[in-house]
Write a protein that holds these residues in place. Structure first.
Motif, PDB file in Angstrom:
ATOM      1  N   ILE A  11       0.828  -1.278   0.001  1.00  0.00           N
ATOM      2  CA  ILE A  11       0.098  -0.034  -0.006  1.00  0.00           C
ATOM      3  C   ILE A  11       0.860   1.238   0.060  1.00  0.00           C
ATOM      4  N   SER A  12       1.956   1.203   0.673  1.00  0.00           N
ATOM      5  CA  SER A  12       2.634   2.364   0.784  1.00  0.00           C
ATOM      6  C   SER A  12       3.546   2.486  -0.667  1.00  0.00           C
ATOM      7  N   GLY A  13       4.035   1.725  -1.411  1.00  0.00           N
ATOM      8  CA  GLY A  13       4.593   1.947  -2.564  1.00  0.00           C
ATOM      9  C   GLY A  13       3.593   2.494  -3.541  1.00  0.00           C
ATOM     10  N   VAL A  29       8.213  -1.584  -8.720  1.00  0.00           N
ATOM     11  CA  VAL A  29       8.805  -3.018  -8.791  1.00  0.00           C
ATOM     12  C   VAL A  29       8.403  -3.608  -7.554  1.00  0.00           C
ATOM     13  N   ASP A  30       8.232  -4.996  -7.719  1.00  0.00           N
ATOM     14  CA  ASP A  30       7.725  -5.872  -6.451  1.00  0.00           C
ATOM     15  C   ASP A  30       8.398  -7.077  -6.966  1.00  0.00           C
ATOM     16  N   ALA A  31       9.039  -8.023  -5.586  1.00  0.00           N
ATOM     17  CA  ALA A  31       9.510  -9.066  -5.820  1.00  0.00           C
ATOM     18  C   ALA A  31       8.623 -10.252  -6.074  1.00  0.00           C
ATOM     19  N   SER A  39       2.524  -7.395   4.137  1.00  0.00           N
ATOM     20  CA  SER A  39       1.783  -6.770   5.258  1.00  0.00           C
ATOM     21  C   SER A  39       0.230  -6.340   4.663  1.00  0.00           C
ATOM     22  N   THR A  40       0.238  -5.558   3.616  1.00  0.00           N
ATOM     23  CA  THR A  40      -0.900  -5.010   3.052  1.00  0.00           C
ATOM     24  C   THR A  40      -1.997  -6.107   3.045  1.00  0.00           C
ATOM     25  N   GLY A  41      -1.954  -7.365   2.350  1.00  0.00           N
ATOM     26  CA  GLY A  41      -2.849  -8.346   2.139  1.00  0.00           C
ATOM     27  C   GLY A  41      -3.221  -9.079   3.344  1.00  0.00           C
ATOM     28  N   SER A  43      -3.796  -7.432   6.888  1.00  0.00           N
ATOM     29  CA  SER A  43      -4.190  -6.371   7.965  1.00  0.00           C
ATOM     30  C   SER A  43      -5.544  -6.652   8.432  1.00  0.00           C
ATOM     31  N   ALA A  44      -5.828  -5.995   9.409  1.00  0.00           N
ATOM     32  CA  ALA A  44      -7.233  -5.778  10.030  1.00  0.00           C
ATOM     33  C   ALA A  44      -8.127  -4.801   9.223  1.00  0.00           C
ATOM     34  N   ALA A  45      -7.502  -4.098   8.529  1.00  0.00           N
ATOM     35  CA  ALA A  45      -8.440  -3.384   7.525  1.00  0.00           C
ATOM     36  C   ALA A  45      -9.079  -2.101   8.382  1.00  0.00           C
ATOM     37  N   MET A  46      -8.630  -1.597   9.214  1.00  0.00           N
ATOM     38  CA  MET A  46      -9.315  -0.618   9.873  1.00  0.00           C
ATOM     39  C   MET A  46      -8.744   0.885  10.086  1.00  0.00           C
ATOM     40  N   TYR A  47      -9.666   1.722  10.012  1.00  0.00           N
ATOM     41  CA  TYR A  47      -9.173   3.146  10.289  1.00  0.00           C
ATOM     42  C   TYR A  47      -9.690   3.391  11.679  1.00  0.00           C
ATOM     43  N   GLY A 165      12.218  -8.563  -8.340  1.00  0.00           N
ATOM     44  CA  GLY A 165      13.140  -8.159  -6.969  1.00  0.00           C
ATOM     45  C   GLY A 165      14.159  -7.404  -7.310  1.00  0.00           C
ATOM     46  N   VAL A 166      14.535  -6.675  -6.422  1.00  0.00           N
ATOM     47  CA  VAL A 166      15.803  -5.825  -6.520  1.00  0.00           C
ATOM     48  C   VAL A 166      16.793  -6.581  -5.607  1.00  0.00           C
ATOM     49  N   THR A 167      18.066  -6.709  -6.405  1.00  0.00           N
ATOM     50  CA  THR A 167      19.107  -7.465  -5.672  1.00  0.00           C
ATOM     51  C   THR A 167      20.298  -6.622  -5.477  1.00  0.00           C
ATOM     52  N   GLN A 325       6.034   1.543   8.809  1.00  0.00           N
ATOM     53  CA  GLN A 325       4.454   1.828   8.899  1.00  0.00           C
ATOM     54  C   GLN A 325       3.734   1.207  10.078  1.00  0.00           C
ATOM     55  N   GLY A 326       4.691   0.284  10.939  1.00  0.00           N
ATOM     56  CA  GLY A 326       3.940  -0.430  12.093  1.00  0.00           C
ATOM     57  C   GLY A 326       2.520  -0.954  11.800  1.00  0.00           C
ATOM     58  N   GLY A 327       1.593  -0.576  12.665  1.00  0.00           N
ATOM     59  CA  GLY A 327       0.252  -1.074  12.692  1.00  0.00           C
ATOM     60  C   GLY A 327      -0.780   0.055  11.832  1.00  0.00           C
ATOM     61  N   GLY A 329      -0.001   1.428   8.566  1.00  0.00           N
ATOM     62  CA  GLY A 329       0.274   1.696   7.093  1.00  0.00           C
ATOM     63  C   GLY A 329      -1.032   1.905   6.150  1.00  0.00           C
ATOM     64  N   ILE A 330      -1.999   1.142   6.394  1.00  0.00           N
ATOM     65  CA  ILE A 330      -3.145   1.419   5.516  1.00  0.00           C
ATOM     66  C   ILE A 330      -3.776   2.761   5.380  1.00  0.00           C
ATOM     67  N   MET A 331      -4.211   3.161   6.765  1.00  0.00           N
ATOM     68  CA  MET A 331      -4.595   4.169   7.199  1.00  0.00           C
ATOM     69  C   MET A 331      -3.972   5.782   6.746  1.00  0.00           C
ATOM     70  N   MET A 332      -2.357   5.423   6.942  1.00  0.00           N
ATOM     71  CA  MET A 332      -1.573   6.283   6.843  1.00  0.00           C
ATOM     72  C   MET A 332      -1.126   6.595   5.251  1.00  0.00           C
TER      73      MET A 332
HETATM   74  C1  LIG Z   1      -2.566  -8.533  11.336  1.00  0.00           C
HETATM   75  C2  LIG Z   1      -2.166  -7.136  10.992  1.00  0.00           C
HETATM   76  C3  LIG Z   1      -3.233  -6.063  11.195  1.00  0.00           C
HETATM   77  C4  LIG Z   1      -3.113  -4.747  10.872  1.00  0.00           C
HETATM   78  N1  LIG Z   1      -4.148  -3.866  10.926  1.00  0.00           N
HETATM   79  C5  LIG Z   1      -4.098  -2.665  10.325  1.00  0.00           C
HETATM   80  C6  LIG Z   1      -5.241  -1.782  10.352  1.00  0.00           C
HETATM   81  O1  LIG Z   1      -6.240  -2.238  10.823  1.00  0.00           O
HETATM   82  N2  LIG Z   1      -5.153  -0.858   9.823  1.00  0.00           N
HETATM   83  C7  LIG Z   1      -3.923  -0.175   9.161  1.00  0.00           C
HETATM   84  O2  LIG Z   1      -3.744   1.114   8.851  1.00  0.00           O
HETATM   85  N3  LIG Z   1      -2.753  -1.013   9.077  1.00  0.00           N
HETATM   86  C8  LIG Z   1      -2.882  -2.252   9.607  1.00  0.00           C
HETATM   87  N4  LIG Z   1      -1.513  -3.025   9.669  1.00  0.00           N
HETATM   88  C9  LIG Z   1      -0.507  -2.564   9.187  1.00  0.00           C
HETATM   89  C10 LIG Z   1      -0.557  -2.497   7.781  1.00  0.00           C
HETATM   90  O3  LIG Z   1      -0.833  -3.925   6.874  1.00  0.00           O
HETATM   91  C11 LIG Z   1       1.039  -2.318   7.253  1.00  0.00           C
HETATM   92  O4  LIG Z   1       1.573  -0.935   7.990  1.00  0.00           O
HETATM   93  C12 LIG Z   1       0.865  -1.834   5.808  1.00  0.00           C
HETATM   94  O5  LIG Z   1       0.375  -2.868   5.001  1.00  0.00           O
HETATM   95  C13 LIG Z   1       2.628  -1.853   5.347  1.00  0.00           C
HETATM   96  O6  LIG Z   1       2.571  -1.493   3.854  1.00  0.00           O
HETATM   97  P1  LIG Z   1       3.785  -1.397   3.143  1.00  0.00           P
HETATM   98  O7  LIG Z   1       3.554  -1.038   1.763  1.00  0.00           O
HETATM   99  O8  LIG Z   1       4.679  -0.484   3.801  1.00  0.00           O
HETATM  100  O9  LIG Z   1       4.362  -3.012   3.376  1.00  0.00           O
HETATM  101  P2  LIG Z   1       4.033  -4.370   2.363  1.00  0.00           P
HETATM  102  O10 LIG Z   1       2.821  -4.493   2.061  1.00  0.00           O
HETATM  103  O11 LIG Z   1       4.745  -5.432   2.972  1.00  0.00           O
HETATM  104  O12 LIG Z   1       4.806  -4.232   1.093  1.00  0.00           O
HETATM  105  C14 LIG Z   1       6.232  -4.217   1.013  1.00  0.00           C
HETATM  106  C15 LIG Z   1       6.692  -4.979  -0.446  1.00  0.00           C
HETATM  107  O13 LIG Z   1       7.892  -4.660  -0.791  1.00  0.00           O
HETATM  108  C16 LIG Z   1       8.359  -5.982  -1.407  1.00  0.00           C
HETATM  109  N5  LIG Z   1       9.674  -6.046  -1.337  1.00  0.00           N
HETATM  110  C17 LIG Z   1      10.304  -6.338  -0.261  1.00  0.00           C
HETATM  111  N6  LIG Z   1      11.783  -6.290  -0.850  1.00  0.00           N
HETATM  112  C18 LIG Z   1      11.876  -6.254  -2.151  1.00  0.00           C
HETATM  113  C19 LIG Z   1      12.835  -6.475  -3.165  1.00  0.00           C
HETATM  114  N7  LIG Z   1      14.338  -6.623  -2.647  1.00  0.00           N
HETATM  115  N8  LIG Z   1      12.491  -6.047  -4.324  1.00  0.00           N
HETATM  116  C20 LIG Z   1      11.365  -5.970  -4.702  1.00  0.00           C
HETATM  117  N9  LIG Z   1      10.176  -5.759  -3.809  1.00  0.00           N
HETATM  118  C21 LIG Z   1      10.658  -6.065  -2.602  1.00  0.00           C
HETATM  119  C22 LIG Z   1       7.466  -6.950  -0.758  1.00  0.00           C
HETATM  120  O14 LIG Z   1       7.360  -7.956  -1.684  1.00  0.00           O
HETATM  121  C23 LIG Z   1       6.169  -6.422  -0.401  1.00  0.00           C
HETATM  122  O15 LIG Z   1       5.100  -6.453  -1.557  1.00  0.00           O
HETATM  123  C24 LIG Z   1      -1.952  -4.310  10.262  1.00  0.00           C
HETATM  124  C25 LIG Z   1      -0.757  -5.360   9.835  1.00  0.00           C
HETATM  125  C26 LIG Z   1      -1.204  -6.654  10.401  1.00  0.00           C
HETATM  126  C27 LIG Z   1      -0.076  -7.789  10.036  1.00  0.00           C
END
Ligand SMILES: Cc1cc2nc3c(=O)[nH]c(=O)nc-3n(C[C@H](O)[C@H](O)[C@H](O)COP(=O)(O)OP(=O)(O)OC[C@H]3O[C@@H](n4cnc5c(N)ncnc54)[C@H](O)[C@@H]3O)c2cc1C
Length: 374
Positions: A11-13, A29-31, A39-41, A43-47, A165-167, A325-327, A329-332
């Motif tokens: 979600i962040s990217g 790009v994603d690996a 993490s994005t797929g 989550s608890a999906a809450m705001y 994936g970036v190496t 993004q901790g817990g 990242g979706i809402m931020m």
């Molecule tokens: C159980 C649970 C409940 C949660 N509940 C909430 C909630 O209610 N509300 C909320 O806002 N947040 C919640 N969160 C937090 C939220 O899910 C994360 O903060 C958010 O998904 C982080 O997104 P991201 O894009 O930073 O990371 P990710 O979704 O992990 O994405 C990072 C991506 O980088 C890719 N990557 C890594 N290394 C490489 C590489 N070398 N080359 C290419 N690609 C690479 C990975 O494949 C991955 O797809 C929860 C998390 C969990 C686990």
């Protein structure tokens, strides 16, 4: 040569790619073979605008306008749906409940034991003192939000490359060369949105280490007791413990709120953690767990002060962090993506961040980053 290479299509990217693609050519790009696999797929999906520290709350609230009312062509269904949340107190927690009520002001409403068990009929009455209700809590349609960002980025000319994936990352005079498993990509600026792997990407670039710690969180999906209509049941938190229960598409998502530090990985559940969770659920509620409809674990990645890391690296030129993004990242995601664009293109935070009293330093990698040479 791309203007921007974003590593990580969670979600962040994806949000950053959506916003940046009006300012230049974006490669995202994603690996993995599916965006949102980590993490994005999971989550608890809450705001939850009153979750986390003051800074987190401010950043979440700055996403609300977009989540509540995205552009007409962004997606065909609402991103936010009213859910509400109640924090249930047990007998003996009178003082803690009064303190929390005072802290929340007009956003919190006290419920007595009768009102609490009417809202969540599966709670065991003898375990309930009352609850604090927050109406502003909503569920987020994470898939619609994520696909909206990705689709919008494509419409604006951006490129999504899965299974790329970036190496390695090499600095040249005119930008970066990213080494992929089967080729390379050149870009002027690299944005590190690699979730739990962000420090690994930082190492490839010779950037600082932000000391990111991925923490496992476990969840299960179970059926509600027969006859309970979940339509009006709010999300349920429990005072003094991390466990929570959230209605989710006719089922209940239940989590112990665990936070076990682990290495970045495709995290799976721990059998013991799930068994203890089921035991807790059956004691706390009248839910009988005959079958787990689904169980999963996901990573929530934190730096030492718990705040996100958004900003240019202090030592590696044109290397931007969007991590930690901790817990939340979706809402931020929306407000952080706007901050990313503003910091990259104007070297300052957007006006609404500044007006909320958020300083660049509070979220910068320089505040916590350590360089190997230090
Ligand atoms: C159980 C649970 C409940 C949660 N509940 C909430 C909630 O209610 N509300 C909320 O806002 N947040 C919640 N969160 C937090 C939220 O899910 C994360 O903060 C958010 O998904 C982080 O997104 P991201 O894009 O930073 O990371 P990710 O979704 O992990 O994405 C990072 C991506 O980088 C890719 N990557 C890594 N290394 C490489 C590489 N070398 N080359 C290419 N690609 C690479 C990975 O494949 C991955 O797809 C929860 C998390 C969990 C686990």
């Amino acid at each position: 040569m791309f203007d921007y290479l974003i590593i990580g299509a969670g979600i962040s990217g994806a949000a950053a790619a959506y916003e940046l693609s009006t300012h230049g050519n974006v490669a995202l790009v994603d690996a993995e073979s599916r965006a949102g696999y980590h993490s994005t797929g999971r989550s608890a999906a809450m705001y939850t605008p009153n979750y986390g520290g003051e800074l987190i709350r401010k950043i979440c609230r700055l996403s609300h306008a977009f989540l509540d009312s995205p552009p007409a062509d962004f997606c065909s269904q609402p991103i936010l749906r009213h859910r509400g949340m109640m924090t249930v107190a047990s007998p003996g927690q009178e003082q803690a409940m009064a303190l929390k009520l005072a802290e929340g002001g007009s956003e919190y409403v006290a419920l007595d034991v009768d009102q609490t068990v009417v809202m969540a009929p599966f709670l065991r009455r003898q375990n309930v003192l009352g609850a604090i209700y927050e109406a502003a809590v909503a569920s987020i349609d994470v898939d619609a939000l994520h696909q909206g960002f990705l689709g919008g980025m494509r419409k604006r000319g951006g490129t999504l490359l899965l299974e790329h994936g970036v190496t390695g990352l090499h600095r040249r005079t005119d930008g970066w060369v990213a080494i992929l498993e089967d080729g390379q990509i050149q870009a002027k600026v690299v944005i590190n949105a690699a979730g739990a792997w962000a420090d690994e990407i930082g190492r490839m670039a010779g950037a600082v280490s932000i000391g990111l710690v991925p923490k496992r969180r476990t969840a299960i999906l179970v059926d509600p007791p027969e006859g309970v209509d979940l339509a009006s049941v709010p999300a349920i938190d429990f005072m003094g413990i991390n466990s929570y229960i959230i209605p989710n598409a006719g089922q209940l998502m239940v989590s112990p709120g665990d936070e076990s530090p682990v290495e970045p990985q495709d995290i799976q559940t721990d059998d013991m953690e799930v068994a203890v969770l089921v035991d807790w659920l059956e004691n706390q509620t009248s839910i009988e767990v005959r079958h787990l409809n689904h169980e999963w674990a996901g990573l929530r990645s934190f730096v030492s002060d718990g705040a996100p890391v958004v900003g240019f690296d202090p030592v590696a030129d044109d290397f931007f962090w969007l991590a930690g993004q901790g817990g939340y990242g979706i809402m931020m995601s929306s407000s952080q993506a706007r901050a990313t664009v503003s910091l990259i293109t104007e070297r300052q935070l957007p006006g609404d961040f500044i007006n909320s009293g958020i300083g660049e330093w509070e979220i910068s990698p320089a505040r916590i980053g350590e360089h190997e040479a230090d």
